[in-house]
Design an enzyme around this catalytic site. Structure first.
Site, short mmCIF file in Angstrom:
data_model
loop_
_atom_site.label_atom_id
_atom_site.label_comp_id
_atom_site.label_asym_id
_atom_site.label_seq_id
_atom_site.Cartn_x
_atom_site.Cartn_y
_atom_site.Cartn_z
N HIS A 1 9.21 6.26 8.95
CA HIS A 1 9.96 6.30 7.70
C HIS A 1 11.46 6.44 7.98
CE1 HIS A 1 6.64 6.79 4.59
NE2 HIS A 1 6.03 6.56 5.73
N CYS B 1 9.36 9.16 -2.00
CA CYS B 1 8.59 10.13 -2.78
C CYS B 1 9.15 10.16 -4.21
CB CYS B 1 8.71 11.51 -2.15
SG CYS B 1 8.00 12.80 -3.17
N ASN C 1 9.39 4.06 3.67
CA ASN C 1 9.16 3.38 4.94
C ASN C 1 10.44 2.68 5.39
OD1 ASN C 1 5.98 3.18 5.34
ND2 ASN C 1 6.43 3.03 3.15
N ARG D 1 0.84 -1.20 0.00
CA ARG D 1 0.00 0.00 0.00
C ARG D 1 0.88 1.26 0.00
NH1 ARG D 1 -0.73 4.71 2.25
NH2 ARG D 1 -0.30 3.79 4.29
N ASP D 2 1.58 1.49 1.07
CA ASP D 2 2.38 2.72 1.18
C ASP D 2 3.55 2.70 0.20
OD1 ASP D 2 2.85 5.19 2.27
OD2 ASP D 2 3.55 4.49 4.21
#
Lengths: 308, 308
Positions: B208, B239, B248, B13-14
């Protein structure tokens, strides 16, 4: 947490040493100036070792002289034995870092002696050294050996039992050579060592970031009352034969973290990052660390959103 | 330290969410199988969000079904509001992760609501959800906001004061969205929150690795009694507009560390590393973490010295 934080930048020794491409002496001196300008006041500037074994550091005398010319800078130099310590004194060294390994196998591999023989060599250096010389005692593989794995803390503390009486005011630095120690074991060794030698009182910690625990372990040392932390600008110090096996914990990561925690370091992060960026561009260098990349990414984004 | 360690892998997901290049659904399902085979038993498998905003997760229903087919796997899915929660229930979701931000500015930026409005939305979801649905409550910017900087712990705890009574058995996860929190502040927030809500009892931590403190902060949470830790295989989640702003904390870094500290995780590091290597090869992915590189470097050296 308490006490005054001291950062010892070892990038010019531990970081430059594995770089095969020769770094011109003038370039090294520029790094010295950058680190000094950033506010770093203790630097392991070079090592007096065999020129044949480590050609990168053959300019030790010249680099040491440049370091000693910088106001307020405490420049230490690494020496593995009396012969090279004598070369260092001749070059004007006033702060030595003697290194031996807690692990028999690693010490034999590194300096072709048993740890007991290295203890005797250390005693000979202490006997011979000019009065006023400061001594840092680096105990490599204090936690973990690349050949033998985890070192029981009792073994390391037993070795310290032989070393500490030789010069009780030496600064003692257990080193995590492999980067495999975890914060609980850093805390445990310092706990045992400080209880055993309550009067020696000068402790330092040197760790690598190979498994991502560089800063976590430095914090564990700090929380155990250790106020002197080794690190290398740009995270230099990786193994040239093992890309990805990153080097010393990055000075900028340590400074970023301690400043974020409200510990005054006296170091200007922006100027330090300039040195780290220059380190990352060294041919043959293996830079590491996170903060340089994170800050550069943020700067890059800010420039883009400003339409630059 | 005590309790049973639970790793929640949020990479699907992340980690997948910021990847612009579409990952084929079948490839995602292969990752699910790899993580499950490695012993991971909790996965944030996907999110039910706007397909237009996050096209990468438009196959949420299919991925969730594949996750729920794996024996013993607890698959949670992220939802930002009631509308998407209803989609998730229709697809068979039994474990939701609701997200809101402690910071007003970040919450408005993320979900176009004030935090108070998000609290109401959370209450509506809890009212509407099928009985037996499990709830994870992700509090983004719980420590630090990209717009407003450090969040005072009292503000985050005050927000929890509105949230906790709505569903006292929800698992609460303060998230370090920016990667800028330090271990002392992780410990401080959990200390305050656990003292204020002694009966809620189910806490998690999500962090993170942007500034290299991912594992250090996870350890700080663990030392504060938090036994549920989020991480992403391969350290995915950077990012895409800021190369270097890593994502993460890597699951393999967390597992390596906890196992090295003697905490049983039930996870097979070798199999996990296979998933991390595959993650690092995803087109458009931004992998992170140290352990994968360190292990691969060591393997590479060993092969060379064996003459392979």
């Amino acid at each position: 947490m308490s006490g005054t934080f001291t950062l010892v930048d070892v990038g010019m020794r531990d970081g430059f040493q594995p770089i095969a491409q020769m770094i011109p002496t003038q370039r090294k001196i520029e790094f010295l100036h950058r680190l000094h300008a950033a506010g770093i006041r203790r630097i392991e500037a070079t090592a007096f070792v065999s020129d044949a074994a480590v050609p990168q550091l053959a300019d030790a005398a010249e680099v040491l002289a440049a370091a000693q010319a910088l106001p307020g800078l405490d420049a230490q130099v690494l020496v593995p034995n009396l012969k090279h310590a004598e070369r260092a004194w001749k070059a004007g060294a006033t702060h030595l870092a003697f290194v031996l390994s807690a692990s028999e196998k690693h010490n034999r591999n590194n300096v072709k002696r048993s740890p007991a023989e290295s203890v005797q060599e250390y005693a000979r250096i202490v006997d011979a050294m000019p009065s006023g010389t400061k001594m840092r005692l680096n105990v490599a593989t204090a936690f973990d050996c690349p050949f033998d794995g985890a070192m029981p803390p009792q073994e390391t503390v037993a070795l310290l039992g032989d070393l500490v009486p030789i010069k009780p005011d030496a600064e003692i630095c257990p080193c995590d050579t492999t980067g495999r120690v975890t914060p609980d074991r850093v805390a445990a060794l310092f706990g045992e060592a400080k209880a055993r030698f309550p009067d020696s009182g000068r402790w330092a910690y040197h760790g690598h970031d190979t498994y991502g625990l560089g800063v976590a372990n430095a914090l564990a040392a700090w929380n155990a009352g250790v106020t002197v932390i080794d690190a290398a600008f740009g995270g230099l110090g990786g193994c040239p034969f093992a890309p990805g096996a990153t080097g010393n914990v990055a000075t900028e990561d340590v400074i970023w973290t301690f400043e974020a925690m409200g510990v005054a370091t006296g170091i200007d992060l922006d100027l330090l990052l300039e040195a780290a960026r220059a380190a990352a561009l060294l041919p043959g260098g293996l830079p590491g660390g996170r903060v340089r990349q994170a800050v550069d990414a943020a700067l890059c984004l800010a420039r883009e959103s400003a339409g630059q």
